[in-house]
Design an enzyme around this catalytic site. Structure first.
Site, short mmCIF file in Angstrom:
data_model
loop_
_atom_site.label_atom_id
_atom_site.label_comp_id
_atom_site.label_asym_id
_atom_site.label_seq_id
_atom_site.Cartn_x
_atom_site.Cartn_y
_atom_site.Cartn_z
N GLU A 9 40.41 34.59 45.99
CA GLU A 9 41.59 35.32 45.55
C GLU A 9 42.54 35.53 46.73
O GLU A 9 43.40 36.40 46.70
CB GLU A 9 41.23 36.65 44.90
CG GLU A 9 40.48 37.62 45.77
CD GLU A 9 40.33 38.99 45.11
OE1 GLU A 9 41.25 39.82 45.30
OE2 GLU A 9 39.34 39.22 44.41
N CYS A 38 36.84 38.62 42.26
CA CYS A 38 35.62 38.35 43.04
C CYS A 38 34.59 37.52 42.28
O CYS A 38 33.50 37.27 42.79
CB CYS A 38 34.99 39.67 43.47
SG CYS A 38 36.07 40.67 44.51
N HIS A 85 27.45 41.86 43.44
CA HIS A 85 28.72 41.84 44.16
C HIS A 85 28.81 43.10 45.01
O HIS A 85 28.52 44.20 44.55
CB HIS A 85 29.89 41.79 43.17
CG HIS A 85 31.21 42.04 43.81
ND1 HIS A 85 31.64 41.34 44.92
CD2 HIS A 85 32.20 42.93 43.51
CE1 HIS A 85 32.84 41.79 45.28
NE2 HIS A 85 33.19 42.74 44.44
#
Length: 386
Positions: free
Chosen positions: A79, A111, A233
């Site tokens: 990103e 993400c 994550h």
């Protein structure tokens, strides 16, 4: 057919900021970062390092010449794109001299992008068993000086070679995804830095996890106790820990075991910071290289989350001999990075490339790393490989 991660590599900039120094400069209790976020350091990228140079460095560390001949797809999840049209994968393809008859693309969904790349790679290998796919997660998280998210910044790249009969991890066919049209974190084209609704985003991260895990259990029949470890994550390490606690709160034995593995899985994340698409895979690499409890055959559960929001739960199991394909001295290497004062960090990390009216870079710093941005000519980025 067994398909999964055959090799995995990592690259970070050679500069680091101690968050205790940042806390002092911002008149904040250092424990807010060390304990509240479970973060202690932040990787800092100069203007000559971006997702292309970091991604190329991570991949170069693991690829053989034979790999470069067999790779027929390169996927970059990011990103932090450096061009609205041209994929970073195309730049990396050229820098690494990979087989010309290869597909090179870039995937964006906050993400989550690199996870989408991993699943696409797996599907491709299923159709073309003799091919290999290079999946790269490369990002630079930047929120601005004295911003709310400043202590969670970071920079780095993970490279994964996906193949049949992999040497590290075999992926299972059990993915469950969820999509929600929300605005918890977004990056308007006209803004230099992201917009973040922090409290809402952390709530969505956890709620997406609990609801997707419930669906995962319903579809697969698997329980949390079936997994030796869980990688999530990691926007900041404390968030991942809260995620594990949210789905394991009713099973104290499993919670304790997964928490022990989680501490091993954030060794690198704590000293690198958030690398967006690569954070979950940096955590996986940290787990592999810092855990003495894992063994071949162990099942690992993964939770990927990208704001906006898309999440996915999937799993895999470790291959016999996986330890031989790792870098056990990586922590030592990370500890050799050049420390920065807060003043030097502010100057380095937030420096912007100046381009004159002809599209030529002005006074771009010299960078002696293996891969670097060395010029901009007629608005075209020029990279060098040593």
């Amino acid at each position: 057919m067994n398909i999964g991660i055959d090799k995995i590599g990592f690259a970070a900039p050679n500069y680091v900021l101690d968050l205790a120094d940042l806390a002092q400069a911002r008149n904040i209790d250092p424990n807010k970062f060390k304990l509240g976020l479970l973060q202690s350091q932040m990787a800092v990228a100069p203007v000559t390092q971006d997702i292309v140079t970091l991604g190329a460095q991570a991949a170069q560390a693991i690829l053989s010449e034979k790999d470069k001949e067999q790779i027929d797809m390169i996927i970059v999840g990011t990103e932090s794109s450096i061009d609205q049209s041209k994929a970073a994968a195309v730049f990396i393809h050229g820098l690494l001299d990979i087989n010309p008859f290869a597909r090179s693309i870039e995937i964006k969904e906050a993400c989550y992008g690199a996870t989408a790349g991993l699943i696409l790679a797996k599907t491709h290998i299923a159709q073309h068993p003799n091919s290999k796919v290079l999946v790269i997660a490369s990002d630079i998280a930047k929120y601005g000086i004295a911003s709310a998210g400043e202590a969670t910044q970071g920079a780095g790249a993970i490279a994964m070679l996906i193949s049949a009969d992999p040497s590290i991890l075999i992926l299972h066919n059990d993915s469950v995804c969820q999509t929600r049209d929300i605005m918890d974190f977004w990056r308007p084209n006209e803004d230099k830095y992201p917009r973040v609704n922090g409290k809402f985003s952390t709530e969505q991260y956890t709620d997406c996890l609990t609801t997707t895990f419930a669906e995962y259990q319903k579809r697969t029949g698997k329980k949390l106790a079936d997994f030796a470890a869980m990688c999530l994550h990691i926007p900041f390490s404390k968030q991942g820990l809260k995620g594990i606690q949210a789905i394991a709160q009713e099973d104290s034995k499993t919670l304790n075991r997964l928490t022990e593995r989680f501490q091993e899985a954030i060794v690198y994340n704590k000293i690198v910071g958030n690398i967006y698409t690569g954070s979950i895979f940096l955590s996986f690499l940290s787990l592999l290289e810092n855990s003495q409890s894992l063994k071949a055959g162990d099942n690992i559960l993964f939770y990927s989350y990208g704001s906006g929001a898309v999440c996915e739960l999937f799993s895999g199991h470790l291959v016999s001999g996986y330890q031989q394909h790792l870098q056990p001295d990586r922590l030592h290497t990370l500890n050799q990075r050049t420390p920065l004062t807060v003043e030097a960090y502010e100057a380095l990390f937030f420096e912007e490339i100046q381009v004159d009216e002809t599209g030529q870079a002005v006074d771009l710093p010299v960078d002696e790393t293996d891969f670097a941005l060395v010029d901009i000519q007629d608005h075209k980025r020029v990279y060098r490989k040593k």
